[in-house]
Design a protein around this motif. Structure first.
Motif, PDB file in Angstrom:
ATOM      1  N   LYS A  33       0.841  -1.205   0.000  1.00  0.00           N
ATOM      2  CA  LYS A  33       0.000   0.000   0.000  1.00  0.00           C
ATOM      3  C   LYS A  33       0.874   1.251   0.000  1.00  0.00           C
ATOM      4  O   LYS A  33       0.597   2.211  -0.727  1.00  0.00           O
ATOM      5  N   VAL A  36       2.381   1.755  -3.452  1.00  0.00           N
ATOM      6  CA  VAL A  36       1.403   2.314  -4.384  1.00  0.00           C
ATOM      7  C   VAL A  36       1.308   3.826  -4.179  1.00  0.00           C
ATOM      8  O   VAL A  36       1.340   4.602  -5.134  1.00  0.00           O
ATOM      9  N   LEU A  37       1.224   4.253  -2.919  1.00  0.00           N
ATOM     10  CA  LEU A  37       1.144   5.686  -2.613  1.00  0.00           C
ATOM     11  C   LEU A  37       2.399   6.414  -3.100  1.00  0.00           C
ATOM     12  O   LEU A  37       2.306   7.485  -3.705  1.00  0.00           O
ATOM     13  N   TYR A  39       4.318   5.531  -5.536  1.00  0.00           N
ATOM     14  CA  TYR A  39       4.292   5.574  -6.985  1.00  0.00           C
ATOM     15  C   TYR A  39       3.373   6.685  -7.483  1.00  0.00           C
ATOM     16  O   TYR A  39       3.725   7.427  -8.401  1.00  0.00           O
ATOM     17  N   LEU A  40       2.209   6.811  -6.863  1.00  0.00           N
ATOM     18  CA  LEU A  40       1.288   7.876  -7.266  1.00  0.00           C
ATOM     19  C   LEU A  40       1.910   9.247  -7.037  1.00  0.00           C
ATOM     20  O   LEU A  40       1.685  10.175  -7.808  1.00  0.00           O
ATOM     21  N   ARG A  53      -4.327  11.208  -3.827  1.00  0.00           N
ATOM     22  CA  ARG A  53      -3.398  10.075  -3.891  1.00  0.00           C
ATOM     23  C   ARG A  53      -3.705   9.052  -2.798  1.00  0.00           C
ATOM     24  O   ARG A  53      -3.700   7.843  -3.038  1.00  0.00           O
ATOM     25  N   GLU A  54      -3.968   9.540  -1.592  1.00  0.00           N
ATOM     26  CA  GLU A  54      -4.256   8.628  -0.481  1.00  0.00           C
ATOM     27  C   GLU A  54      -5.530   7.829  -0.740  1.00  0.00           C
ATOM     28  O   GLU A  54      -5.568   6.622  -0.504  1.00  0.00           O
ATOM     29  N   SER A  57      -4.809   5.299  -3.578  1.00  0.00           N
ATOM     30  CA  SER A  57      -3.951   4.238  -3.056  1.00  0.00           C
ATOM     31  C   SER A  57      -4.776   3.241  -2.245  1.00  0.00           C
ATOM     32  O   SER A  57      -4.628   2.023  -2.374  1.00  0.00           O
ATOM     33  N   GLU A  58      -5.646   3.763  -1.388  1.00  0.00           N
ATOM     34  CA  GLU A  58      -6.519   2.900  -0.588  1.00  0.00           C
ATOM     35  C   GLU A  58      -7.438   2.078  -1.484  1.00  0.00           C
ATOM     36  O   GLU A  58      -7.665   0.888  -1.243  1.00  0.00           O
ATOM     37  N   HIS A  61      -5.384  -0.720  -3.195  1.00  0.00           N
ATOM     38  CA  HIS A  61      -5.045  -1.716  -2.180  1.00  0.00           C
ATOM     39  C   HIS A  61      -6.266  -2.543  -1.774  1.00  0.00           C
ATOM     40  O   HIS A  61      -6.215  -3.773  -1.736  1.00  0.00           O
TER      41      HIS A  61
END
Length: 172
Positions: A33, A36-37, A39-40, A53-54, A57-58, A61
């Protein structure tokens, strides 16, 4: 409004690929997770977009985890295409800057889990979803609204000088 930088927007198809490997199945999920965040954030690190972004990302995930709550057997992989379409809006301020941000992500990613050994867990996703973001500068908007209230003819003239085009996603 766009010409006066009251509204800014962009549309982007982001090529996404995140890969994360670990030797602890629970920590690998948690670290994935974060990966991913991160990367964004590499795609666009503007602080204005942190909340978007958060949330995205959630979404990536949680959709991945819902699809594959268990790791595959040793030596196996599991893969599926999942929809990560999401949207949101929020007010953002920093110092004297105040904006309202509206965003949308449309599309799918392919999620894949790989387990090459008993304590080897790898998760990844790839895809090219479309990201759309509009940010409204609330202070400049308030100034423009005040001009409209006090002198509509001047406001219209200023707007006409800038552009007579409608604002569309195809402009970005």
């Amino acid at each position: 409004l766009q010409a006066a930088k009251v509204i800014t927007a962009f549309k982007r198809t982001a090529r996404m690929h995140v890969e994360h490997t670990g030797d602890d199945n629970l920590k690998a999920w948690s670290d994935y997770k974060v990966a991913v965040l991160d990367y964004l954030k590499e795609i666009n690190s503007d602080e204005l977009l942190q909340q978007a972004r958060e949330q995205l990302s959630e979404k990536i995930h949680s959709v991945h985890y819902a699809k594959f709550p268990l790791w595959p057997a040793v030596g196996q992989t599991q893969e599926a295409q999942v929809n990560i379409t999401d949207k949101g809006g929020y007010q953002w301020s920093q110092g004297s800057q105040k904006n309202y941000v509206v965003w949308a992500c449309e599309g799918d990613v392919v999620v894949k889990d790989v387990r090459t050994a008993a304590r080897s867990f790898a998760a990844e996703f790839t895809g090219e979803p479309v990201l759309k973001i509009i940010s409204v500068d609330l202070i400049k908007l308030q100034q423009f609204e005040a001009l409209c209230s006090s002198d509509m003819a001047t406001a219209k003239k200023k707007a006409d000088e800038r552009t007579n085009q409608a604002l569309t996603w195809n402009m970005f």
